[in-house]
Design an enzyme around this catalytic site. Sequence first.
Site, PDB file in Angstrom:
ATOM      1  N   ARG A 161      77.029  46.969  30.638  1.00 46.96           N
ATOM      2  CA  ARG A 161      76.612  47.826  29.515  1.00 46.96           C
ATOM      3  C   ARG A 161      77.809  48.556  28.918  1.00 46.96           C
ATOM      4  O   ARG A 161      77.905  48.716  27.703  1.00 46.96           O
ATOM      5  CB  ARG A 161      75.553  48.835  29.989  1.00 46.96           C
ATOM      6  CG  ARG A 161      74.195  48.164  30.201  1.00 46.96           C
ATOM      7  CD  ARG A 161      73.276  49.016  31.035  1.00 46.96           C
ATOM      8  NE  ARG A 161      72.936  50.272  30.416  1.00 46.96           N
ATOM      9  CZ  ARG A 161      72.584  51.359  31.090  1.00 46.96           C
ATOM     10  NH1 ARG A 161      72.530  51.335  32.409  1.00 46.96           N
ATOM     11  NH2 ARG A 161      72.276  52.451  30.450  1.00 46.96           N
ATOM     12  N   ARG A 194      66.548  53.491  36.882  1.00 46.44           N
ATOM     13  CA  ARG A 194      66.337  52.442  35.887  1.00 46.44           C
ATOM     14  C   ARG A 194      66.910  51.133  36.403  1.00 46.44           C
ATOM     15  O   ARG A 194      67.975  51.124  37.010  1.00 46.44           O
ATOM     16  CB  ARG A 194      67.045  52.830  34.571  1.00 46.44           C
ATOM     17  CG  ARG A 194      66.154  53.606  33.624  1.00 46.44           C
ATOM     18  CD  ARG A 194      66.892  54.170  32.456  1.00 46.44           C
ATOM     19  NE  ARG A 194      67.731  53.220  31.725  1.00 46.44           N
ATOM     20  CZ  ARG A 194      68.344  53.505  30.580  1.00 46.44           C
ATOM     21  NH1 ARG A 194      68.199  54.715  30.031  1.00 46.44           N
ATOM     22  NH2 ARG A 194      69.100  52.625  29.974  1.00 46.44           N
ATOM     23  N   ARG A 250      72.007  58.390  38.315  1.00 50.77           N
ATOM     24  CA  ARG A 250      70.934  58.835  37.416  1.00 50.77           C
ATOM     25  C   ARG A 250      69.552  58.470  37.946  1.00 50.77           C
ATOM     26  O   ARG A 250      69.318  57.371  38.420  1.00 50.77           O
ATOM     27  CB  ARG A 250      71.120  58.197  36.037  1.00 50.77           C
ATOM     28  CG  ARG A 250      70.015  58.565  35.064  1.00 50.77           C
ATOM     29  CD  ARG A 250      70.398  58.319  33.650  1.00 50.77           C
ATOM     30  NE  ARG A 250      70.440  56.910  33.305  1.00 50.77           N
ATOM     31  CZ  ARG A 250      70.709  56.468  32.074  1.00 50.77           C
ATOM     32  NH1 ARG A 250      70.993  57.333  31.118  1.00 50.77           N
ATOM     33  NH2 ARG A 250      70.716  55.183  31.829  1.00 50.77           N
ATOM     34  N   LYS A 275      73.332  61.234  25.468  1.00 53.22           N
ATOM     35  CA  LYS A 275      72.625  61.196  24.180  1.00 53.22           C
ATOM     36  C   LYS A 275      71.160  61.615  24.331  1.00 53.22           C
ATOM     37  O   LYS A 275      70.636  62.349  23.512  1.00 53.22           O
ATOM     38  CB  LYS A 275      72.664  59.780  23.567  1.00 53.22           C
ATOM     39  CG  LYS A 275      74.075  59.271  23.286  1.00 53.22           C
ATOM     40  CD  LYS A 275      74.047  57.927  22.565  1.00 53.22           C
ATOM     41  CE  LYS A 275      73.395  56.807  23.335  1.00 53.22           C
ATOM     42  NZ  LYS A 275      74.101  56.441  24.588  1.00 53.22           N
ATOM     43  N   ARG A 312      73.663  50.387  17.098  1.00 54.93           N
ATOM     44  CA  ARG A 312      74.613  49.997  18.141  1.00 54.93           C
ATOM     45  C   ARG A 312      75.536  48.877  17.681  1.00 54.93           C
ATOM     46  O   ARG A 312      76.410  48.460  18.444  1.00 54.93           O
ATOM     47  CB  ARG A 312      73.832  49.503  19.361  1.00 54.93           C
ATOM     48  CG  ARG A 312      73.715  50.513  20.512  1.00 54.93           C
ATOM     49  CD  ARG A 312      72.793  49.888  21.538  1.00 54.93           C
ATOM     50  NE  ARG A 312      72.949  50.353  22.875  1.00 54.93           N
ATOM     51  CZ  ARG A 312      72.161  51.247  23.461  1.00 54.93           C
ATOM     52  NH1 ARG A 312      71.215  51.840  22.781  1.00 54.93           N
ATOM     53  NH2 ARG A 312      72.342  51.537  24.734  1.00 54.93           N
TER      54      ARG A 312
HETATM   55  P1  AMP Z   1      69.476  52.898  26.305  1.00 55.50           P
HETATM   56  O1  AMP Z   1      68.275  53.534  26.903  1.00 55.50           O
HETATM   57  O2  AMP Z   1      69.838  53.422  24.946  1.00 55.50           O
HETATM   58  O3  AMP Z   1      70.651  52.860  27.256  1.00 55.50           O
HETATM   59  O4  AMP Z   1      69.088  51.358  26.046  1.00 55.50           O
HETATM   60  C1  AMP Z   1      68.701  50.508  27.108  1.00 55.50           C
HETATM   61  C2  AMP Z   1      68.820  49.071  26.680  1.00 55.50           C
HETATM   62  O5  AMP Z   1      67.926  48.799  25.592  1.00 55.50           O
HETATM   63  C3  AMP Z   1      70.190  48.634  26.193  1.00 55.50           C
HETATM   64  O6  AMP Z   1      71.084  48.289  27.235  1.00 55.50           O
HETATM   65  C4  AMP Z   1      69.830  47.429  25.322  1.00 55.50           C
HETATM   66  O7  AMP Z   1      69.522  46.292  26.127  1.00 55.50           O
HETATM   67  C5  AMP Z   1      68.541  47.882  24.673  1.00 55.50           C
HETATM   68  N1  AMP Z   1      68.806  48.620  23.405  1.00 55.50           N
HETATM   69  C6  AMP Z   1      68.575  49.931  23.150  1.00 55.50           C
HETATM   70  N2  AMP Z   1      68.922  50.245  21.895  1.00 55.50           N
HETATM   71  C7  AMP Z   1      69.402  49.110  21.341  1.00 55.50           C
HETATM   72  C8  AMP Z   1      69.944  48.787  20.066  1.00 55.50           C
HETATM   73  N3  AMP Z   1      70.084  49.714  19.103  1.00 55.50           N
HETATM   74  N4  AMP Z   1      70.350  47.512  19.846  1.00 55.50           N
HETATM   75  C9  AMP Z   1      70.201  46.561  20.788  1.00 55.50           C
HETATM   76  N5  AMP Z   1      69.722  46.792  22.026  1.00 55.50           N
HETATM   77  C10 AMP Z   1      69.313  48.062  22.301  1.00 55.50           C
END
Ligand code: AMP
Length: 223
Positions: free
Chosen positions: A168, A157, A124, A13, A88
Amino acid sequence: MRVVLFGGPGSGKGTQGDLVSERYGLPRISTGDLLREAVKTGTPLGRRAEVFIKAGELVSDEIVEEMIRERIEAEDCREGYILDGFPRTIPQAEALARMDATRPEIVIGIEVRSEILVGRLSGRLVCSACQTATNTSVRTPANDVVCNLCGGRLERRTDDAPEVIRQRIKVYQEQTEPLKAYYLRKCVYREVDGEGTIDETFRRITLILDAVLGRGEERRIQR
Ligand code: AMP
């Protein structure tokens, strides 16, 4: 137009969001990036979110909804925006529909099997300066330390640790995948195969978006 990029962690994404942003001139908004920035700068919101991010759990709907509400009111979102990692959950999608009700939207699901997601996330690396992601599988040991684009330091990360990756993906399957049916019912959901190369996936996405947004170059000339 609102473009929602939908897919599991590691489905591409962020990478595709940057390419779509460049082609169509719309900003990419990543809730993950916004949250990581809040954690890094130690804001109260960041301190509340950190424990959830580290555990691979979702941050509360209220926190991310508020972040998005503020961000999409900015001037650069007037013509539209690309969402990466939001919504989400179904309540987040309903909140988004309420906060920007009249904007047409398209949801692109990037489909990648979970065993491939695990492999991608395990390899990654993300640039600490420009946030661009790369993967050890396509890099040589000699250039595993700095970003090809800006020379920033590459880092893993904290939530790309093996046990957090599994959590996740589980959270994605349980809490986020049901959104697919929600958007299918709204007749705005389109799916692309995300298991090929970055270019192949991008071509599949542009085939859809060119039809609804017009081609990138034409948009830029009109400005
Ligand atoms: P990402 O970079 O999109 O993988 O997001 C990393 C982390 O941020 C996720 O595993 C969640 O803990 C938190 N996070 C990101 N976007 C959301 C969302 N829309 N709702 C809830 N938690 C989020």
